[in-house]
Design a protein around this motif. Structure first.
Motif, PDB file in Angstrom:
ATOM      1  N   SER A  70      13.954  32.908  26.438  1.00 32.38           N
ATOM      2  CA  SER A  70      14.065  32.170  25.151  1.00 32.38           C
ATOM      3  C   SER A  70      12.752  31.601  24.646  1.00 32.38           C
ATOM      4  CB  SER A  70      14.804  31.002  25.639  1.00 32.38           C
ATOM      5  OG  SER A  70      14.221  30.049  26.596  1.00 32.38           O
ATOM      6  N   ARG A  71      12.991  31.182  23.231  1.00 26.42           N
ATOM      7  CA  ARG A  71      11.910  30.734  22.519  1.00 26.42           C
ATOM      8  C   ARG A  71      12.217  29.436  22.234  1.00 26.42           C
ATOM      9  NH1 ARG A  71       8.753  34.315  19.270  1.00 26.42           N
ATOM     10  NH2 ARG A  71       9.065  36.629  19.791  1.00 26.42           N
ATOM     11  N   ASP A  72      11.129  28.290  22.204  1.00 22.25           N
ATOM     12  CA  ASP A  72      10.946  27.184  21.830  1.00 22.25           C
ATOM     13  C   ASP A  72      10.051  27.067  20.537  1.00 22.25           C
ATOM     14  OD1 ASP A  72      10.457  24.623  20.926  1.00 22.25           O
ATOM     15  OD2 ASP A  72      10.894  23.766  23.025  1.00 22.25           O
ATOM     16  N   ASN A  73      10.659  27.326  19.282  1.00 25.44           N
ATOM     17  CA  ASN A  73       9.860  27.486  18.156  1.00 25.44           C
ATOM     18  C   ASN A  73       8.976  26.486  17.856  1.00 25.44           C
ATOM     19  OD1 ASN A  73      10.699  30.138  17.640  1.00 25.44           O
ATOM     20  ND2 ASN A  73      12.415  29.392  16.599  1.00 25.44           N
ATOM     21  N   ALA A  74       9.476  25.201  18.279  1.00 20.73           N
ATOM     22  CA  ALA A  74       8.659  23.919  17.744  1.00 20.73           C
ATOM     23  C   ALA A  74       7.355  23.841  18.727  1.00 20.73           C
ATOM     24  CB  ALA A  74       9.455  22.869  18.307  1.00 20.73           C
ATOM     25  N   LYS A  75       7.501  24.354  19.873  1.00 21.83           N
ATOM     26  CA  LYS A  75       6.357  24.271  20.999  1.00 21.83           C
ATOM     27  C   LYS A  75       5.507  25.433  21.055  1.00 21.83           C
ATOM     28  CE  LYS A  75       8.555  20.854  23.607  1.00 21.83           C
ATOM     29  NZ  LYS A  75       9.030  20.200  25.229  1.00 21.83           N
ATOM     30  N   ASN A  76       5.902  26.544  20.381  1.00 16.28           N
ATOM     31  CA  ASN A  76       5.619  28.024  20.160  1.00 16.28           C
ATOM     32  C   ASN A  76       5.261  28.419  21.773  1.00 16.28           C
ATOM     33  OD1 ASN A  76       4.772  27.995  17.693  1.00 16.28           O
ATOM     34  ND2 ASN A  76       3.162  26.662  17.741  1.00 16.28           N
ATOM     35  N   THR A  77       6.394  28.202  22.425  1.00 18.00           N
ATOM     36  CA  THR A  77       6.481  28.507  23.941  1.00 18.00           C
ATOM     37  C   THR A  77       7.444  29.427  24.290  1.00 18.00           C
ATOM     38  OG1 THR A  77       5.340  26.468  24.526  1.00 18.00           O
ATOM     39  CG2 THR A  77       6.381  27.557  26.242  1.00 18.00           C
ATOM     40  N   LEU A  78       7.297  30.572  24.936  1.00 19.56           N
ATOM     41  CA  LEU A  78       8.217  31.606  25.525  1.00 19.56           C
ATOM     42  C   LEU A  78       8.739  30.812  27.160  1.00 19.56           C
ATOM     43  CD1 LEU A  78       9.571  34.376  25.137  1.00 19.56           C
ATOM     44  CD2 LEU A  78       7.832  35.166  26.518  1.00 19.56           C
ATOM     45  N   TYR A  79       9.899  30.961  27.432  1.00 16.58           N
ATOM     46  CA  TYR A  79      10.264  30.728  28.695  1.00 16.58           C
ATOM     47  C   TYR A  79      11.135  31.820  29.274  1.00 16.58           C
ATOM     48  CZ  TYR A  79       9.485  25.914  27.003  1.00 16.58           C
ATOM     49  OH  TYR A  79       9.136  24.830  26.380  1.00 16.58           O
ATOM     50  N   LEU A  80      11.099  31.877  30.748  1.00 14.47           N
ATOM     51  CA  LEU A  80      11.844  32.778  31.445  1.00 14.47           C
ATOM     52  C   LEU A  80      12.628  31.903  32.584  1.00 14.47           C
ATOM     53  CD1 LEU A  80      12.842  35.567  31.692  1.00 14.47           C
ATOM     54  CD2 LEU A  80      11.187  35.725  33.548  1.00 14.47           C
ATOM     55  N   GLN A  81      13.802  31.552  32.255  1.00 12.57           N
ATOM     56  CA  GLN A  81      14.604  30.933  33.202  1.00 12.57           C
ATOM     57  C   GLN A  81      15.232  31.902  34.387  1.00 12.57           C
ATOM     58  OE1 GLN A  81      15.307  27.292  33.653  1.00 12.57           O
ATOM     59  NE2 GLN A  81      16.370  28.068  35.605  1.00 12.57           N
ATOM     60  N   MET A  82      14.611  31.462  35.559  1.00 11.43           N
ATOM     61  CA  MET A  82      15.261  32.519  36.520  1.00 11.43           C
ATOM     62  C   MET A  82      16.043  31.658  37.706  1.00 11.43           C
ATOM     63  SD  MET A  82      11.482  34.612  37.421  1.00 11.43           S
ATOM     64  CE  MET A  82      10.723  32.869  38.134  1.00 11.43           C
ATOM     65  N   ASN A  83      17.179  32.200  37.671  1.00 12.08           N
ATOM     66  CA  ASN A  83      18.166  31.595  38.760  1.00 12.08           C
ATOM     67  C   ASN A  83      18.583  32.566  39.811  1.00 12.08           C
ATOM     68  OD1 ASN A  83      18.248  29.284  36.861  1.00 12.08           O
ATOM     69  ND2 ASN A  83      19.912  30.251  35.859  1.00 12.08           N
ATOM     70  N   SER A  84      19.142  32.025  40.847  1.00 12.49           N
ATOM     71  CA  SER A  84      19.714  32.981  41.867  1.00 12.49           C
ATOM     72  C   SER A  84      18.557  33.858  42.259  1.00 12.49           C
ATOM     73  CB  SER A  84      20.810  33.601  41.506  1.00 12.49           C
ATOM     74  OG  SER A  84      22.014  32.856  41.062  1.00 12.49           O
ATOM     75  N   LEU A  85      17.371  33.440  42.408  1.00 12.02           N
ATOM     76  CA  LEU A  85      16.319  34.072  43.027  1.00 12.02           C
ATOM     77  C   LEU A  85      16.333  34.859  44.235  1.00 12.02           C
ATOM     78  CD1 LEU A  85      13.627  31.996  41.587  1.00 12.02           C
ATOM     79  CD2 LEU A  85      13.898  34.199  41.063  1.00 12.02           C
ATOM     80  N   LYS A  86      15.988  35.900  44.290  1.00  8.93           N
ATOM     81  CA  LYS A  86      15.885  36.756  45.492  1.00  8.93           C
ATOM     82  C   LYS A  86      14.442  37.111  46.147  1.00  8.93           C
ATOM     83  CE  LYS A  86      19.955  39.126  43.729  1.00  8.93           C
ATOM     84  NZ  LYS A  86      20.617  40.509  43.443  1.00  8.93           N
ATOM     85  N   PRO A  87      14.433  37.282  47.534  1.00  8.29           N
ATOM     86  CA  PRO A  87      13.068  37.706  47.854  1.00  8.29           C
ATOM     87  C   PRO A  87      12.176  38.841  47.250  1.00  8.29           C
ATOM     88  CG  PRO A  87      14.382  37.154  49.904  1.00  8.29           C
ATOM     89  CD  PRO A  87      15.507  37.302  48.434  1.00  8.29           C
ATOM     90  N   GLU A  88      13.150  39.681  46.669  1.00 13.04           N
ATOM     91  CA  GLU A  88      12.806  40.805  46.099  1.00 13.04           C
ATOM     92  C   GLU A  88      12.258  40.624  44.628  1.00 13.04           C
ATOM     93  OE1 GLU A  88      15.716  40.756  47.395  1.00 13.04           O
ATOM     94  OE2 GLU A  88      17.050  41.867  46.182  1.00 13.04           O
ATOM     95  N   ASN A  89      12.404  39.460  44.219  1.00 17.32           N
ATOM     96  CA  ASN A  89      11.861  38.874  43.087  1.00 17.32           C
ATOM     97  C   ASN A  89      10.382  38.392  42.921  1.00 17.32           C
ATOM     98  OD1 ASN A  89      15.319  37.656  42.190  1.00 17.32           O
ATOM     99  ND2 ASN A  89      14.061  39.424  41.529  1.00 17.32           N
ATOM    100  N   THR A  90       9.813  38.400  44.230  1.00 11.41           N
ATOM    101  CA  THR A  90       8.403  37.836  44.436  1.00 11.41           C
ATOM    102  C   THR A  90       7.576  38.847  43.828  1.00 11.41           C
ATOM    103  OG1 THR A  90       8.907  36.932  46.696  1.00 11.41           O
ATOM    104  CG2 THR A  90       6.790  37.682  46.188  1.00 11.41           C
ATOM    105  N   ALA A  91       6.667  38.455  42.900  1.00  4.95           N
ATOM    106  CA  ALA A  91       5.734  39.192  42.166  1.00  4.95           C
ATOM    107  C   ALA A  91       4.854  38.232  41.297  1.00  4.95           C
ATOM    108  CB  ALA A  91       6.683  40.141  41.045  1.00  4.95           C
ATOM    109  N   MET A  92       3.931  38.737  41.015  1.00  6.53           N
ATOM    110  CA  MET A  92       3.202  38.178  39.647  1.00  6.53           C
ATOM    111  C   MET A  92       3.817  38.427  38.534  1.00  6.53           C
ATOM    112  SD  MET A  92       0.321  36.454  39.410  1.00  6.53           S
ATOM    113  CE  MET A  92      -0.833  36.844  40.344  1.00  6.53           C
TER     114      MET A  92
END
Length: 117
Positions: A70-92
């Motif tokens: 998602s984007r917050d246009n007021a803050k010029n910020t991009l987000y990535l909300q990550m739910n139900s994380l799994k060990p295989e999601n471990t990464a940079m």
């Protein structure tokens, strides 16, 4: 010069959530596509999610239904909300930007996400 400042990584247990943030300049944020890549140890970098300047989105099959970009246009910020994380999601996780959703050629420094089992 394009600057992307990522934050929000950390250690979380499997099933937990994290929200990554990527701040940049107003010019870049309003005109460019932006997205998130990740690279796990010993693996190639892969596209996680992207969004166009107009708001179109794309998700890798492996994260559909769990991650939201998602984007917050007021803050010029991009987000990535990550739910139900799994060990295989471990990464940079890297924020990136570019002219199109499919070619993001400028990268941030990355933020490390570690999911414990």
């Amino acid at each position: 010069q394009v600057t992307l400042v990522e934050s929000g990584g950390g250690l979380v247990q499997a099933g937990g959530s994290l929200r990554l943030s990527c701040a940049t300049s107003e010019t870049i944020f309003t005109t460019n596509a932006m997205g998130w890549y990740r690279q796990a140890p010993g693996k190639e970098r892969e596209l996680v999610a992207t969004t166009s300047s107009g708001g179109s989105t794309y998700y890798a099959d492996s994260v559909k239904g769990r991650f939201t970009i998602s984007r917050d246009n007021a803050k010029n910020t991009l987000y990535l909300q990550m739910n139900s994380l799994k060990p295989e999601n471990t990464a940079m996780y890297y924020c990136a930007t570019g002219a199109t959703m499919w070619y993001l050629e400028v990268w941030g420094q990355g933020t490390l996400v570690t999911v414990s089992s």
